[in-house]
Design a protein around this motif. Structure first.
Motif, PDB file in Angstrom:
ATOM      1  N   GLU A  84       0.844  -1.200   0.000  1.00 51.36           N
ATOM      2  CA  GLU A  84       0.000   0.000   0.000  1.00 51.36           C
ATOM      3  C   GLU A  84       0.882   1.254   0.000  1.00 51.36           C
ATOM      4  N   ALA A  85       1.916   1.229   0.815  1.00 53.78           N
ATOM      5  CA  ALA A  85       2.822   2.390   0.880  1.00 53.78           C
ATOM      6  C   ALA A  85       3.594   2.571  -0.423  1.00 53.78           C
ATOM      7  N   MET A  86       3.692   1.501  -1.219  1.00 54.36           N
ATOM      8  CA  MET A  86       4.378   1.590  -2.518  1.00 54.36           C
ATOM      9  C   MET A  86       3.424   1.993  -3.637  1.00 54.36           C
ATOM     10  N   GLY A  87       2.179   2.251  -3.286  1.00 51.80           N
ATOM     11  CA  GLY A  87       1.250   2.811  -4.267  1.00 51.80           C
ATOM     12  C   GLY A  87       0.077   1.935  -4.645  1.00 51.80           C
ATOM     13  N   GLU A 117      10.637   4.435  -4.278  1.00 49.99           N
ATOM     14  CA  GLU A 117      11.056   5.283  -3.145  1.00 49.99           C
ATOM     15  C   GLU A 117      11.009   4.480  -1.849  1.00 49.99           C
ATOM     16  N   ASP A 118      11.655   5.015  -0.818  1.00 48.23           N
ATOM     17  CA  ASP A 118      11.581   4.409   0.511  1.00 48.23           C
ATOM     18  C   ASP A 118      10.117   4.421   0.977  1.00 48.23           C
ATOM     19  N   PRO A 119       9.505   3.237   1.197  1.00 44.52           N
ATOM     20  CA  PRO A 119       8.082   3.220   1.586  1.00 44.52           C
ATOM     21  C   PRO A 119       7.859   3.822   2.976  1.00 44.52           C
ATOM     22  N   SER A 120       8.953   3.951   3.744  1.00 47.65           N
ATOM     23  CA  SER A 120       8.825   4.425   5.128  1.00 47.65           C
ATOM     24  C   SER A 120       8.150   5.783   5.224  1.00 47.65           C
ATOM     25  N   ALA A 121       8.327   6.599   4.176  1.00 47.20           N
ATOM     26  CA  ALA A 121       7.715   7.932   4.190  1.00 47.20           C
ATOM     27  C   ALA A 121       6.195   7.833   4.335  1.00 47.20           C
ATOM     28  N   ASN A 122       5.615   6.736   3.807  1.00 47.50           N
ATOM     29  CA  ASN A 122       4.157   6.565   3.917  1.00 47.50           C
ATOM     30  C   ASN A 122       3.766   5.645   5.064  1.00 47.50           C
ATOM     31  N   LEU A 123       4.710   5.290   5.897  1.00 42.95           N
ATOM     32  CA  LEU A 123       4.423   4.348   6.982  1.00 42.95           C
ATOM     33  C   LEU A 123       4.739   4.953   8.351  1.00 42.95           C
ATOM     34  N   THR A 124       4.693   6.276   8.412  1.00 36.97           N
ATOM     35  CA  THR A 124       5.057   6.943   9.683  1.00 36.97           C
ATOM     36  C   THR A 124       4.128   6.497  10.819  1.00 36.97           C
ATOM     37  N   TYR A 125       2.867   6.126  10.467  1.00 30.25           N
ATOM     38  CA  TYR A 125       1.955   5.670  11.531  1.00 30.25           C
ATOM     39  C   TYR A 125       2.481   4.416  12.214  1.00 30.25           C
ATOM     40  N   VAL A 126       3.218   3.569  11.484  1.00 29.91           N
ATOM     41  CA  VAL A 126       3.794   2.363  12.102  1.00 29.91           C
ATOM     42  C   VAL A 126       4.889   2.756  13.102  1.00 29.91           C
ATOM     43  N   PHE A 127       5.735   3.691  12.683  1.00 28.13           N
ATOM     44  CA  PHE A 127       6.838   4.093  13.569  1.00 28.13           C
ATOM     45  C   PHE A 127       6.298   4.844  14.790  1.00 28.13           C
ATOM     46  N   ASP A 128       5.230   5.632  14.572  1.00 27.47           N
ATOM     47  CA  ASP A 128       4.600   6.312  15.717  1.00 27.47           C
ATOM     48  C   ASP A 128       4.019   5.277  16.678  1.00 27.47           C
ATOM     49  N   LEU A 183      10.792  -7.348  -9.685  1.00 25.51           N
ATOM     50  CA  LEU A 183       9.802  -7.041  -8.645  1.00 25.51           C
ATOM     51  C   LEU A 183      10.348  -7.407  -7.264  1.00 25.51           C
ATOM     52  N   LEU A 184      10.969  -8.585  -7.166  1.00 28.89           N
ATOM     53  CA  LEU A 184      11.496  -9.039  -5.872  1.00 28.89           C
ATOM     54  C   LEU A 184      12.635  -8.133  -5.388  1.00 28.89           C
ATOM     55  N   GLU A 185      13.437  -7.630  -6.328  1.00 29.02           N
ATOM     56  CA  GLU A 185      14.512  -6.699  -5.943  1.00 29.02           C
ATOM     57  C   GLU A 185      13.945  -5.399  -5.390  1.00 29.02           C
ATOM     58  N   LYS A 186      12.913  -4.901  -6.048  1.00 24.43           N
ATOM     59  CA  LYS A 186      12.281  -3.669  -5.576  1.00 24.43           C
ATOM     60  C   LYS A 186      11.730  -3.875  -4.158  1.00 24.43           C
ATOM     61  N   LEU A 187      11.099  -5.031  -3.950  1.00 24.61           N
ATOM     62  CA  LEU A 187      10.530  -5.326  -2.631  1.00 24.61           C
ATOM     63  C   LEU A 187      11.625  -5.524  -1.585  1.00 24.61           C
ATOM     64  N   THR A 188      12.739  -6.117  -1.998  1.00 24.82           N
ATOM     65  CA  THR A 188      13.852  -6.331  -1.065  1.00 24.82           C
ATOM     66  C   THR A 188      14.368  -4.995  -0.549  1.00 24.82           C
ATOM     67  N   ASN A 189      14.498  -4.072  -1.452  1.00 24.69           N
ATOM     68  CA  ASN A 189      14.940  -2.736  -1.075  1.00 24.69           C
ATOM     69  C   ASN A 189      13.936  -2.077  -0.129  1.00 24.69           C
ATOM     70  N   ALA A 190      12.650  -2.200  -0.469  1.00 22.57           N
ATOM     71  CA  ALA A 190      11.600  -1.584   0.355  1.00 22.57           C
ATOM     72  C   ALA A 190      11.572  -2.218   1.758  1.00 22.57           C
ATOM     73  N   VAL A 191      11.636  -3.546   1.819  1.00 19.79           N
ATOM     74  CA  VAL A 191      11.562  -4.234   3.113  1.00 19.79           C
ATOM     75  C   VAL A 191      12.777  -3.886   3.974  1.00 19.79           C
ATOM     76  N   THR A 192      13.959  -3.801   3.348  1.00 23.31           N
ATOM     77  CA  THR A 192      15.168  -3.458   4.099  1.00 23.31           C
ATOM     78  C   THR A 192      15.024  -2.075   4.728  1.00 23.31           C
ATOM     79  N   LEU A 193      14.562  -1.113   3.942  1.00 22.64           N
ATOM     80  CA  LEU A 193      14.400   0.247   4.463  1.00 22.64           C
ATOM     81  C   LEU A 193      13.332   0.297   5.556  1.00 22.64           C
ATOM     82  N   TYR A 194      12.256  -0.450   5.321  1.00 17.78           N
ATOM     83  CA  TYR A 194      11.141  -0.453   6.280  1.00 17.78           C
ATOM     84  C   TYR A 194      11.567  -1.066   7.620  1.00 17.78           C
ATOM     85  N   LEU A 195      12.242  -2.223   7.581  1.00 18.59           N
ATOM     86  CA  LEU A 195      12.676  -2.855   8.833  1.00 18.59           C
ATOM     87  C   LEU A 195      13.741  -2.007   9.532  1.00 18.59           C
TER      88      LEU A 195
END
Ligand code: CP3
Length: 351
Positions: A84-87, A117-128, A183-195
């Motif tokens: 969802e955060a990836m669009g 992009e780093d999905p974290s920008a759209n996941l601030t509610y998780v970090f909060d 697709l898996l590479e894009k997700l790997t990057n996103a998951v790494t940044l998110y975790l």
């Protein structure tokens, strides 16, 4: 990063295979519908609102710590918030078979539209929610963060819903392996940044859920799932937070899972934990692995099964008790309490 001292640090010690006085216990989906107190909050809030409201997420995250006495909290969220955060549009409708993506990824054009992009920008509610939960836990137990594995996320994103026959994602993998890998590479990057961002926000442990690795051949599991989990684990190792990798129905690849560099290998109930310890015991800690359906039986039966798992693992360090997969919503709460009690009392003689 939070510097809070953790009072009950059994989970953290078990992840590192350090001595504990008894086996720590928590379980997948422990914040959920089997608890009347969860259902009470859920009655007036839809699932995604709960995920996106830090006060509500923190409250239900802490419920099983207070009501059931588990040794860890796991942040209330869902693996599907990352796509969802990836669009991708994510829809969760009442009683309609779980969350779904109404516009699944079915073409290279669909995939190209997915944000890099780093999905974290759209996941601030998780970090909060993580920061608030850490504050409210006040060091009682560690907080676990999590993500789906790239393969498991891709399965949902390409199928559009809880996958049944995996026709579309497997077709992508078999007929267009380069697109699948992209697709898996894009997700790997996103998951790494998110975790990484979850760790920055204060989680004490992270778990990677590969719910669907077990639908692949052993070679494809290595190539399309584990390869990417390994990249994520190596990137996170620098953070010095223990990592748990749970691949469901993947008992055939125990050594390969340990080779990712994870601290803990999660087991579903189809793998004998005694066998897993024999194969891996010197390298990693093990998490598992009671069949969640046992919790529909009697207290005696639950005790018997808990005892059997403790005995199979045997004496020594590096066991985290858990279910082999998520708890079911209809599970009687009394039996859940009996399960946690059994682990706490029966495990002391193994330490
Ligand atoms: O474990 C926990 O207590 C933390 C929270 C958590 C949830 N989902 C909450 C949730 C975690 C770690 C997840 C992970 C998750 N979500 C996975 C990987 C683990 C697994 O179970 O295999 C997967 C595949 C999903 C996707 C998902 N989310 C499905 C298929 C469903 C519907 C099925 C169901 O149980 O209703 C969800 C919804 C969901 N995620 C609920 C909860 C508590 C139920 C929401 C509700 O209250 O209606």
């Amino acid at each position: 990063m939070s510097q809070n001292a953790i009072m009950n640090d059994r989970l953290l010690r078990a992840c590192r295979r350090e001595p504990v006085d008894r086996t720590p216990v928590w379980f997948m989906r422990q914040a959920g519908r089997y608890l009347p107190e969860y259902r009470a909050i859920r009655a007036t809030n839809d699932f995604l609102t709960m995920c996106k409201t830090p006060e509500l997420a923190a409250e239900v995250t802490i419920q099983p710590v207070e009501l059931i006495g588990v040794d860890a909290a796991i942040i209330f969220s869902d693996i599907l918030v990352v796509p969802e955060a990836m669009g991708m549009k994510l829809v969760v409708e009442e009683g309609k078979g779980g969350p779904r993506f109404p516009s699944p990824l079915r073409s290279t054009t669909d995939m190209a539209q997915l944000s890099s992009e780093d999905p974290s920008a759209n996941l601030t509610y998780v970090f909060d929610a993580i920061r608030l939960t850490k504050k409210q836990l006040a060091g009682r137990v560690p907080l676990i963060g999590f993500s789906g594995s790239p393969w498991t996320l891709a399965s949902y994103m390409v199928e559009g819903h809880n996958p049944r026959d995996f026709r579309h994602i497997k077709e992508l993998m078999y007929s267009h392996p380069r697109d699948a890998h992209a697709l898996l590479e894009k997700l790997t990057n996103a998951v790494t940044l998110y975790l990484s961002a979850q760790i920055e926000a204060g989680v004490d442990v992270v778990q990677i859920f590969d719910t669907w690795g077990g639908v692949l051949t052993q070679e494809d599991f290595a190539e399309f799932s584990l390869k990417y989990i390994r990249i994520i684990v190596s990137a996170l190792q620098k953070k010095e937070v223990p990592i748990i990798v749970f691949c469901k129905n993947c008992g055939h690849s125990l050594e390969r899972i340990a080779d990712t560099g994870t601290n803990v290998v999660g087991l579903d109930w189809t793998t004998d934990i005694g066998h897993a310890r024999e194969v891996l015991g010197q390298r990693v800690a093990l998490q598992g692995n009671l069949d969640p359906i046992i919790l529909f039986s009697t207290e005696e039966r639950i005790q018997k099964e808990v005892a059997a798992i403790l005995q199979k693992f045997g004496k020594g360090n590096g066991h985290i008790f858990n279910l082999g997969h998520g708890i079911l919503p209809e599970t009687p709460v009394e039996n859940v309490k009996a399960f946690v009690r059994s682990v706490k009392t029966l495990s002391t003689k193994y330490h």
